[in-house]
Design an enzyme around this catalytic site. Structure first.
Site, PDB file in Angstrom:
ATOM      1  N   VAL A  50       0.845  -1.189   0.000  1.00 13.74           N
ATOM      2  CA  VAL A  50       0.000   0.000   0.000  1.00 13.74           C
ATOM      3  C   VAL A  50       0.882   1.240   0.000  1.00 13.74           C
ATOM      4  O   VAL A  50       1.889   1.312   0.716  1.00 13.74           O
ATOM      5  CB  VAL A  50      -0.966   0.002   1.200  1.00 13.74           C
ATOM      6  N   PHE A  51       0.515   2.188  -0.830  1.00 13.52           N
ATOM      7  CA  PHE A  51       1.306   3.399  -1.038  1.00 13.52           C
ATOM      8  C   PHE A  51       0.699   4.546  -0.250  1.00 13.52           C
ATOM      9  O   PHE A  51      -0.483   4.865  -0.404  1.00 13.52           O
ATOM     10  CB  PHE A  51       1.314   3.731  -2.528  1.00 13.52           C
ATOM     11  N   GLY A  52       1.484   5.151   0.627  1.00  6.44           N
ATOM     12  CA  GLY A  52       1.001   6.242   1.452  1.00  6.44           C
ATOM     13  C   GLY A  52       1.534   7.585   1.002  1.00  6.44           C
ATOM     14  O   GLY A  52       2.736   7.743   0.804  1.00  6.44           O
TER      15      GLY A  52
ATOM     16  N   GLY B  88      -0.326  10.569   2.334  1.00  9.14           N
ATOM     17  CA  GLY B  88      -0.879  11.505   3.306  1.00  9.14           C
ATOM     18  C   GLY B  88      -0.593  11.026   4.706  1.00  9.14           C
ATOM     19  O   GLY B  88       0.561  10.828   5.099  1.00  9.14           O
ATOM     20  N   SER B  89      -1.647  10.758   5.487  1.00 10.82           N
ATOM     21  CA  SER B  89      -1.446  10.356   6.879  1.00 10.82           C
ATOM     22  C   SER B  89      -0.740   9.016   7.006  1.00 10.82           C
ATOM     23  O   SER B  89      -0.127   8.740   8.043  1.00 10.82           O
ATOM     24  CB  SER B  89      -2.792  10.299   7.617  1.00 10.82           C
TER      25      SER B  89
ATOM     26  N   GLU C 248     -10.045   4.847   5.455  1.00 11.75           N
ATOM     27  CA  GLU C 248     -10.125   5.682   4.255  1.00 11.75           C
ATOM     28  C   GLU C 248     -11.534   5.683   3.649  1.00 11.75           C
ATOM     29  O   GLU C 248     -11.700   5.890   2.455  1.00 11.75           O
ATOM     30  CB  GLU C 248      -9.112   5.175   3.216  1.00 11.75           C
TER      31      GLU C 248
END
Length: 207
Positions: free
Chosen positions: A8-10, A12-13, A106
């Site tokens: 999973v690509f983050g 933001g938070s 999300e």
């Protein structure tokens, strides 16, 4: 057949508050996107009656169509012309649990998409992960607010508070995390908002 990794690509938070059960992480960048405070937050950094603002990814071409209010409509400068973030590989034993956790976290308008992650190696672009998962607030989702004048956006963020805390703290944590991630990078939109919020802190006190 082995279960394919859940990456999973983050942007933001997730950069400063990673998901659980991470077994490895790598920094990289996306091509063709901008990171903008263009998503309403009814459940984390605001309320249904007074939503805050959080970041989403927007295709650069889409943003150019409705970015007249954006202070930097042509500056996609997060590590050069790329958007710098973090990719997390999740322990295969916990993929289902982490997916449920992220879907809930999300849930306010974000859709799971697959994107390729790049790096620079020997001066050339190189894909380091294909089809990484990323939660994106698409322009057609009901929480997408689009471009707002930067002074009004800063005012909204400074005043908003939700179950996860003050909206401005979200921005401050994101700005600091991006700097640590790639000290040479520059996110004009994020850092301009940070400056505006610091100015409001100086005027009103850091409440």
């Amino acid at each position: 057949m082995a279960t394919p990794p859940f990456v999973v690509f983050g942007y933001g938070s997730l950069i400063f508050k990673p998901p659980p059960h991470v077994i490895s992480k790598v920094s990289g960048f996306l091509k063709g996107y901008v990171r903008r405070f263009a998503q309403k937050s009814h459940d984390h950094r605001g309320t249904p009656e007074d939503p805050g603002r959080v970041v989403t990814l927007v295709h650069k071409e889409d943003w150019d169509r409705f970015s007249a209010s954006d202070a930097f409509p042509d500056e996609d400068v997060v590590w050069g012309e790329y958007l710098r973030c973090v990719a997390y590989t999740i322990d295969p034993l916990y993929i289902s649990a982490v997916r449920d956790y992220l879907d809930h976290r999300e849930k306010d308008g974000y859709t799971l998409e697959k994107l390729d992650i790049y790096t620079i190696e020997d001066g050339a672009e190189k894909v380091i992960m294909y089809n990484a998962y990323c939660y994106v607030g698409r322009p057609d989702n009901p929480s997408f607010i689009g471009s707002e004048p930067i002074d009004a956006l800063a005012e909204r963020i400074w005043n908003s508070v939700g179950p996860s805390g003050r909206n401005k703290d979200y921005l401050y944590q994101l700005a600091e995390s991006v700097r640590k991630l790639a000290p040479a990078s520059y996110d004009s939109h994020l850092f301009a908002l940070e400056t505006k919020l610091r100015e409001l802190d100086d005027i009103r006190g850091n409440e």
